[in-house]
Design a protein around this motif. Sequence first.
Motif: not given
Length: 178
Positions: A31-32, A34, A74
Motif C-alpha cells: 500500500t502506498s 505508487g 494523480d
Amino acid sequence: IPFKKFPPYWYQRKGLYTAVKFPIGRGSYATSAGKTFIFYLISRYCIENNIISPDKKILIVVPSVMLVTQTRDDWFDDIQGDNLIDVDLVYGGSKRNKGARVVIGNIDSLVQMDLDFFKDFEVVLFDEAHKLTTVSYRAIYNYLIPNNIKMIHSVSGSYYPTETGEDYEAESISGAIH
C-alpha cells in the motif's frame, strides 16, 4: 523519461522494468508504493518507445469510479503537472475523449462496452489484480483474447496465496508474480 515534479523511487523503476521484461506478469506492491505512478511510467514508456502501434491504445482497468478520476488527477496534478498523455475516462456519465491513447475505466462500466471497443488495445493494466478471478475481470480478459495484446500487467498488494486455485486462475490471465 524526464520528470518535472517527482523522480521515481527505485522500486517504481523496477516496476516499469519488470513490466517491460515480463510483458505478461503481475507486480506485488505494498500500500502506498505508487501503483498509479508505475502505471504512468508503463504507459509513458509504451507510448514514447513505440511499444504500442500509433493507432492503438492502453487500457487501465480499475475497480471503482473514484479510482478512474483519482488516477487521472494523480497523473496530471501530482505526478507531472501537465498533460503529456491524453486520457479517456470510462465510467457512467463520463464525457469521452476518444482520441486519447490511454483509457482509464472502472470495471463495471467496461464490462458493458461492446466488443468493438476492445479491438484498439495492445496494452492492458489491471489494478487490484487480486480480483482477477471475479466474473467482471474475466469478462474483460475474454474480450481481449482475440486481439494482439503486447502487454498484460497487473498490480496488487494482496494476491491469493501461491499454488491455490485462485492464484492459478489469476496466473492464467496475467502471468506470474514478479
